[in-house]
Design an enzyme around this catalytic site. Structure first.
Site, PDB file in Angstrom:
ATOM      1  N   ASP A  79       4.895  -4.147   2.929  1.00  0.00           N
ATOM      2  CA  ASP A  79       3.575  -3.763   2.441  1.00  0.00           C
ATOM      3  C   ASP A  79       3.006  -4.849   1.532  1.00  0.00           C
ATOM      4  OD1 ASP A  79       3.779  -1.403   3.697  1.00  0.00           O
ATOM      5  OD2 ASP A  79       4.258  -0.213   1.925  1.00  0.00           O
ATOM      6  N   LYS A 100      -1.896  -2.446   3.943  1.00  0.00           N
ATOM      7  CA  LYS A 100      -1.903  -1.165   3.247  1.00  0.00           C
ATOM      8  C   LYS A 100      -2.139  -1.347   1.757  1.00  0.00           C
ATOM      9  CE  LYS A 100       0.460   2.542   5.041  1.00  0.00           C
ATOM     10  NZ  LYS A 100       1.723   2.503   4.524  1.00  0.00           N
ATOM     11  N   MET A 109      -1.573   6.019  -7.645  1.00  0.00           N
ATOM     12  CA  MET A 109      -2.872   5.710  -7.047  1.00  0.00           C
ATOM     13  C   MET A 109      -3.989   6.439  -7.787  1.00  0.00           C
ATOM     14  SD  MET A 109      -1.665   5.942  -3.070  1.00  0.00           S
ATOM     15  CE  MET A 109      -0.609   7.368  -3.271  1.00  0.00           C
TER      16      MET A 109
HETATM   17  N1  SAH Z   1       6.514   4.103  -3.100  1.00  0.00           N
HETATM   18  C1  SAH Z   1       5.876   3.618  -4.292  1.00  0.00           C
HETATM   19  C2  SAH Z   1       4.481   4.171  -4.483  1.00  0.00           C
HETATM   20  C3  SAH Z   1       3.508   3.681  -3.483  1.00  0.00           C
HETATM   21  S1  SAH Z   1       1.888   4.276  -3.773  1.00  0.00           S
HETATM   22  C4  SAH Z   1       6.773   3.909  -5.481  1.00  0.00           C
HETATM   23  O1  SAH Z   1       7.731   4.657  -5.368  1.00  0.00           O
HETATM   24  O2  SAH Z   1       6.488   3.381  -6.559  1.00  0.00           O
HETATM   25  C5  SAH Z   1       1.181   2.948  -4.645  1.00  0.00           C
HETATM   26  C6  SAH Z   1       0.995   3.319  -6.089  1.00  0.00           C
HETATM   27  O3  SAH Z   1       2.203   3.168  -6.787  1.00  0.00           O
HETATM   28  C7  SAH Z   1       0.033   2.427  -6.813  1.00  0.00           C
HETATM   29  O4  SAH Z   1      -1.303   2.821  -6.620  1.00  0.00           O
HETATM   30  C8  SAH Z   1       0.439   2.641  -8.253  1.00  0.00           C
HETATM   31  O5  SAH Z   1      -0.038   3.878  -8.754  1.00  0.00           O
HETATM   32  C9  SAH Z   1       1.936   2.788  -8.104  1.00  0.00           C
HETATM   33  N2  SAH Z   1       2.640   1.513  -8.365  1.00  0.00           N
HETATM   34  C10 SAH Z   1       3.381   0.808  -7.521  1.00  0.00           C
HETATM   35  N3  SAH Z   1       3.885  -0.292  -8.135  1.00  0.00           N
HETATM   36  C11 SAH Z   1       3.463  -0.247  -9.401  1.00  0.00           C
HETATM   37  C12 SAH Z   1       3.627  -1.079 -10.543  1.00  0.00           C
HETATM   38  N4  SAH Z   1       4.379  -2.181 -10.501  1.00  0.00           N
HETATM   39  N5  SAH Z   1       3.021  -0.723 -11.694  1.00  0.00           N
HETATM   40  C13 SAH Z   1       2.282   0.392 -11.777  1.00  0.00           C
HETATM   41  N6  SAH Z   1       2.094   1.200 -10.735  1.00  0.00           N
HETATM   42  C14 SAH Z   1       2.665   0.896  -9.555  1.00  0.00           C
END
Ligand code: SAH
Length: 481
Positions: A253, A275, A388
């Site tokens: 991704d 994505k 998100m």
């Molecule tokens: N599978 C991922 C989530 C994917 S959805 C997980 O478990 O973290 C994508 C969302 O994850 C982003 O919009 C944000 O809200 C969050 N996210 C992912 N990486 C991040 C990071 N390094 N810092 C803050 N939020 C993060």
């Protein structure tokens, strides 16, 4: 001296010396040291000296080297592939070096880097496997320390095992389809043949290698849905790292940083599938179909997803597609963004006597009937992590307040959690809507809401919103609160 700190001034190569002549000029300890080093190769060694020490004479006798018992003359280096000036006599070494260079022969003069075209490494020899350690003169002691550690790591039987591998290479190429060779060699070097070689039984090693060779089925594809963690490379699990090293293809991704993707096998194919919010480069259906077709072609696929693959990762749809297609697959958990964000804040997600449950939610399901459920949980004291949530911050806050959560409830927000450029903000539910207007936050954002947030270390975070004051304070000033 420091300007090239990250470039090698001497580059290691493995020079073919079989049958070539290597000349060593000198008769003392230094000459003997070079003779011993080069004696590990199949080169023909020619030693030029009139006064060979008894030890050197003995070595020459035992190793069948040529001994030219005469004063050094320029013709002695002619036809050599390599020359060592090891006489201990500075003037003579300089002459030897100059003669060699005149003939375009690589030369090494002991303790005279200016007269050297190359340096000799500290060597771990498991012929045909060799590990050469060079320090460009930073220190023989350092080189020896590294040598000792590597020597311990490599089984004494490695050389025999590698020779056996070389003798089987052609057969493996003939008998195995391309996609399954890597697996065969993995099993060869880590499985039964390696164990037999370690026990000193090369006959058994050959037998088990042959068995392994004949039992290889056509390559079967496999997909691992792997959590890449929140972004920092060292928050990857060891299992994720191993699978990345074994992968033929890495499908990732946009949110997975380049540095993490780069941890895969060097020659693995890398397929970004986008994505990122607003720029879907492939639809979920296309990604599902891609995973299935790669696995059907016998590939070991790593489907790399940010955070944990099972948290807002649409892994459910990918697993269903793989299951329907009968493709073997596994899930490797990762550190989800909420945990990384909490860690960045020193924020206890559960807090004795305050909150004992937590909600992973997204601001994006607001149209569905999901919000009321988690809003209820929030009111009863759960810590809420919103994925998100940036572009729907106002709606999330509004609905929570409407459901009865106090506008004073503490909120922590992290952009780029776990990464060096992360930014932390704190405030209350009433401040949360201001998040939407912040165009300076381009990275992923995690919002955590709840009374447990009050237990966080807020010292190094900025206020989420500058409250209305008579003279609006600049954001930086607020960092002092
Ligand atoms: N599978 C991922 C989530 C994917 S959805 C997980 O478990 O973290 C994508 C969302 O994850 C982003 O919009 C944000 O809200 C969050 N996210 C992912 N990486 C991040 C990071 N390094 N810092 C803050 N939020 C993060």
């Amino acid at each position: 001296m420091q300007q090239n700190a990250h470039k090698l001034n001497a580059f290691p190569v493995f020079l073919k010396l079989e049958g070539a002549v290597v000349v060593i000029v000198g008769g003392g300890e230094e000459a003997l040291a070079k003779a011993r080093l080069l004696g590990q190769s199949s080169a023909r060694i020619r030693i030029v000296t009139e006064d060979a020490s008894p030890e050197l004479q003995a070595w020459i006798g035992q190793n069948g080297a040529d001994h030219i018992n005469a004063a050094y003359a320029p013709e002695h280096v002619r036809g050599a592939a390599m020359v060592f000036a090891a006489s201990g006599d500075a003037a003579l070494d300089r002459r030897v070096s100059a003669d060699a260079r005149r003939h375009g022969i690589l030369v090494n003069a002991v303790d005279r880097p200016d007269l050297c075209d190359f340096f000799t490494p500290a060597l771990v020899n498991r012929a045909p496997v060799a590990v050469a350690i060079g320090t460009e003169g930073a220190g023989p002691v350092l080189a020896q320390m590294i040598r000792a550690r590597i020597d311990q790591m490599l089984a004494p039987s490695l050389g025999s095992l590698a020779s056996l591998a070389a003798s089987l290479r052609e057969a493996a190429e003939r008998l195995l389809p391309k996609g399954s060779r890597r697996r065969f060699w993995n099993d060869f070097f880590a499985g039964a043949p390696a164990r037999a070689a370690a026990a000193g039984d090369m006959r058994l090693a050959l037998e088990s290698a042959s068995e392994l060779l004949l039992s290889q089925r056509p390559a079967e594809g496999h997909v691992a849905l792997v959590g890449a963690g929140p972004g920092a490379e060292d928050l990857l699990t060891l299992r994720a790292q191993r699978l990345l090293m074994e992968a033929d293809v890495i499908v990732h991704d946009a949110l997975v940083p380049e540095a993490v993707v780069a941890m895969g096998r060097r020659d693995a194919e890398r397929l970004p599938v986008g994505k990122r919010k607003g720029c879907h480069s492939r639809s979920q259906g296309e990604i599902n179909a891609l995973l299935v077709s790669l696995a059907r072609a016998g590939k070991r696929v790593v489907r790399l997803k940010s955070g944990d693959p099972l948290v807002f990762g649409r892994a459910g749809e990918e697993m269903a597609a793989l299951r329907d297609a009968g493709i073997s697959h596994e899930v490797v958990p990762g550190i989800t963004a909420a945990f990384a964000a909490a860690a960045d804040f020193g924020l206890p997600l559960t807090l004795r006597g305050v909150t004992s449950s937590m909600v992973f939610t997204t601001g994006h399901d607001l149209k569905g009937g999901t919000l009321p459920d988690w809003a209820k949980l929030a009111i009863s004291g759960a810590t809420v992590a919103v994925y998100m949530g940036r572009s729907v911050a106002a709606e999330v806050a509004g609905r929570l307040i409407e459901a009865g959560l106090s506008p004073d409830t503490a909120v922590a927000v992290v952009e780029n959690a776990s990464l060096p450029g992360r930014r932390r903000f704190h405030g209350t539910l009433a401040d949360l809507p201001s998040l939407e207007a912040r165009s300076d936050l381009a990275g992923p954002v995690m919002t955590i809401i709840g009374d447990a947030v009050a237990g966080a270390d807020l010292a190094r975070s900025e206020p989420l919103a500058v409250r209305e004051r008579k003279t609006p304070a600049p954001v930086a000033e607020g960092a002092m609160t």
